[in-house]
Design an enzyme around this catalytic site. Structure first.
Site, mmCIF file in Angstrom:
data_model
loop_
_atom_site.group_PDB
_atom_site.id
_atom_site.type_symbol
_atom_site.label_atom_id
_atom_site.label_comp_id
_atom_site.label_asym_id
_atom_site.label_seq_id
_atom_site.Cartn_x
_atom_site.Cartn_y
_atom_site.Cartn_z
ATOM 1 N N GLN A 1 15.683 -64.425 -6.395
ATOM 2 C CA GLN A 1 16.232 -63.890 -5.147
ATOM 3 C C GLN A 1 15.124 -63.100 -4.472
ATOM 4 O O GLN A 1 14.858 -61.953 -4.823
ATOM 5 C CB GLN A 1 17.468 -63.036 -5.455
ATOM 6 N N ALA B 1 28.035 -61.272 -0.670
ATOM 7 C CA ALA B 1 27.084 -62.094 -1.414
ATOM 8 C C ALA B 1 25.788 -62.291 -0.631
ATOM 9 O O ALA B 1 25.676 -61.883 0.528
ATOM 10 C CB ALA B 1 27.728 -63.435 -1.742
ATOM 11 N N HIS B 2 24.847 -62.966 -1.251
ATOM 12 C CA HIS B 2 23.515 -63.107 -0.647
ATOM 13 C C HIS B 2 23.561 -63.911 0.654
ATOM 14 O O HIS B 2 24.293 -64.852 0.791
ATOM 15 C CB HIS B 2 22.506 -63.700 -1.615
ATOM 16 N N ASN B 3 22.735 -63.456 1.597
ATOM 17 C CA ASN B 3 22.516 -64.159 2.869
ATOM 18 C C ASN B 3 23.702 -64.142 3.810
ATOM 19 O O ASN B 3 23.718 -64.862 4.810
ATOM 20 C CB ASN B 3 22.047 -65.596 2.611
ATOM 21 N N SER C 1 26.047 -66.793 2.262
ATOM 22 C CA SER C 1 25.556 -67.455 3.475
ATOM 23 C C SER C 1 26.565 -67.546 4.599
ATOM 24 O O SER C 1 26.317 -68.244 5.585
ATOM 25 C CB SER C 1 25.022 -68.862 3.161
#
Lengths: 331, 331, 331
Positions: free
Chosen positions: C199, C240-242, C260
């Site tokens: 990450q 969460a990521h992004n 995302s």
């Protein structure tokens, strides 16, 4: 932290990939198709993003043979581009150096054992009879209680708590705020008041597990709560006492698993799903996000019960009809 | 920590149980039916496990009179075996000794008061005007802010935060990562931007409450958020500002209670259930796991709205038919 | 901390409110209608509470012109009483003084930069190359890793973790137990085992955001996870990521947003709602509590899928009929 550089040829050889194009091209990083520059490597795994091929400025791509036909630039071709990209990306991951040794502000119980090649960070504490093995990294603010084992090359990033009787295998990675080994939720009602049921078990985590931020895994009542090897838990998950999770199972964020349930190997549990207590789930079961498993599942497959959101007025009408089903003759 | 030993006769007398068999049998621990050995005590409370009686090697069992008929070995007979087992198990719980006193690494505000018989652990902090009463144990890494009270014999296991104006009664136990007294979520929209509504209340926790790992209880906007006595909260629960929870209510993990709701006494709230804001729930209400209470409940009983997971293709078909209900004439 | 006092006239002038009654009345605090005394200011924003006007002992009220007709006492009249009350209440909020400077127990990396006008509290740590700007307050037990920026006048209340590459704008407030910048949950299956996807991105938080207790915001895989300005997150939320969250959006407790996804500006997301990954939600969308958004939403409006709890036996019958829909002819 200087930026590492690899040639495309070096990457192909190191990871067993088929090289198409210029072996001497220098790669200094990885990036998305949309943002990559001529010294960066991109990847294409999801066909949905194939239309981005035309516009990308990436120096080279990792992709499948079928997708490579649509790409004139340099490429590393492989059947499984996402996994290969993951391994290449790891070369470019900035890693803070961890010096072995115990930070002067850490507090270590006299009978705890810290391997000289392990690191214990600022404001960490390690309790009675606990052991931290070779190459383990305990980040700042971690609290490790009594009778715990932190296995070789484990990484507790920061502010992780191992309460008591928590044994980690090798290479376990735990993110901040996670709490392992807190008391399971055991109560007995007696004469109008709750009696606490002592939680005498521990927690056992297999090799190569990863545990997300603010996830909680309670210790068992009489026996242990267990994660077998290579289990991957995202953030904010709750694992109750005496749960057993099979090897290679992955759970997305906010899943809740009630006490004494047993989940198989290679399961995929979607975000915010719930698993009731005292049930068994077979190997290779997928549970969809926000679904609720109330009974044992004996066959592999995909299971779900989530309701997709729609316009609220339409949904209110649906609910009204649903309730009316009760009052109509069976259909 | 030597293993304690009790004779079966001692246990019978101490907890008022009916002894059947050898009063002099030595008991050195408690265990499950499946794993107990001849010096360990097992128990049978759930009829589901009655078939394990034949195979257990337990030295003695705690069970009801009706179940005792199927067991030839030594026994402690009682109407409520789970509660009695819980009290016996507590005798065998290993407890780390907590020495009274303040760890040299702890940081105490000059006007905070720590009882000489309380313990404040490594890397803990206690803020202005806060008081830690007799016999309280503040574990490593706890952060206690201003104007808090930690009652007699409370235990804050480790890394607990009491932000401000949090008052704990006696014997409250709080597990790691719990945060009490953070700002409630009060916002007012003004000219296209959010204005924060100051949270001027506190949190009041009654005697004998237990609060799970990573659970959050916000402080009130103008008045206090309140847990009455003997409330038991599992892990990862969210209690919003100005909620009031009645005595002896228990909540399983991941429950969310929105602001200003009032929950009765002796309620049982299942895991991951949601309670909307500004409603009232009567005494002795059970809410099933993953259900969503949107309106006040005025009568005791069991309430639910969760949908059990099934094969995903079947569930997709059900959803399609459910949506089609909207478009058919009312039935 | 002496109690501040303002006259009603001062408050009217300061906040541009219409004064009705005695400009010289002294106000020493704010309170609910039910508990206010003659020196306290109450407010009426929700018409539901209008019936409490008759009984209140408040010295003065903030209310709308239409409601003021039913109130004979002193008043501050405004179109938006809740926002005005919020701003007045802030005058009475007790604030602990934060002295600039670094607590002797804090551990600061040699190449970190702490503004002389910032505060770093007890047992906090600040990692390599991180910067803490003017007027920022880092509370006790915070762990800030490498390459982070804490903007001007930010407040990290206590025990907050910024893992790595987290950049906060100005005036960001983060509550205890929140974890920003932990690894996103990226996994690739390869030959029967999980490979971790590095990450490499960070987290970017805009000005004036607020982040609740025990909320987690992961860092991005290749690019950043982003909160634009004035985003307000309650407790126990998982981002969460992004994920990208538009300006002025607010989320209640326990929401989960998968990777995302992109959420618009001025959205309101109800408690414990779920947002699937890789979708887009338009500006000014409201998602009801405990609902699950599985697809992109392109138009403003209210969306939901939650099922209100009812008597459990009735609900069981409804579920049975729902399942039977599958087996009846359509329509």
């Amino acid at each position: 932290m200087d930026t590492p550089t690899f040639t495309l040829g070096e990457l192909a050889q190191r990871f067993g990939l088929e090289l198409r194009g210029d072996a001497s091209r220098a790669i200094t990083g990885v990036a998305t198709l949309a943002s990559a520059n001529a010294n960066q490597l991109g990847f294409l795994a999801n066909p949905r993003y194939r239309r981005e091929l035309a516009a990308t400025r990436a120096g080279a791509l990792v992709l499948r043979a079928d997708a490579a036909a649509g790409w004139a630039g340099d490429a590393l071709v492989v059947r499984d581009p996402y996994a290969s990209f993951a391994r290449i990306a790891a070369l470019f991951e900035p890693r803070e150096p961890f010096a072995p040794g115990v930070h002067p502000s850490a507090v270590i119980a006299p009978d705890a054992v810290i391997d000289p090649d392990a690191h214990v960070g600022a404001h960490a504490s390690v309790g009675a009879r606990s052991r931290v093995l070779r190459g383990a990294r305990i980040g700042p603010g971690c609290a490790i209680g009594a009778d715990c084992v932190v296995g070789e090359e484990c990484e507790l990033v920061a502010r992780v708590t191992l309460v008591t009787r928590v044994r980690l295998g090798a290479r376990v990675r735990i993110h901040p705020g996670a709490v392992l080994g807190a008391d399971g939720f055991g109560l007995a009602m007696h004469e109008g008041r709750w009696i606490k049921v002592p939680q005498l078990g521990g927690v056992r985590i297999g090799d190569d597990c990863e545990i997300g931020a603010n996830t909680t895994i309670d210790r068992g009542a009489l026996e242990d709560t267990v994660l077998e090897e290579d289990v991957r838990l995202d953030n904010q998950i709750q694992i109750a006492h005496n749960v057993i999770i099979g090897a290679h199972t992955a759970m997305a964020g906010c899943v809740a698993v009630a006490g004494s349930s047993r989940i198989g190997r290679y399961c995929l549990i979607g975000g915010a799903a719930g698993i009731a207590g005292h049930i068994e789930i077979a190997d290779r079961v997928t549970v969809q996000a926000m679904s609720f498993v109330t009974r044992s599942i004996t066959a592999p497959g995909v299971y779900g019960s989530a309701v997709p959101a729609r316009d609220a007025r339409a949904w209110t009408r649906t609910l009204a009809r649903l309730n009316r089903l009760d009052r109509t003759p069976a259909g």
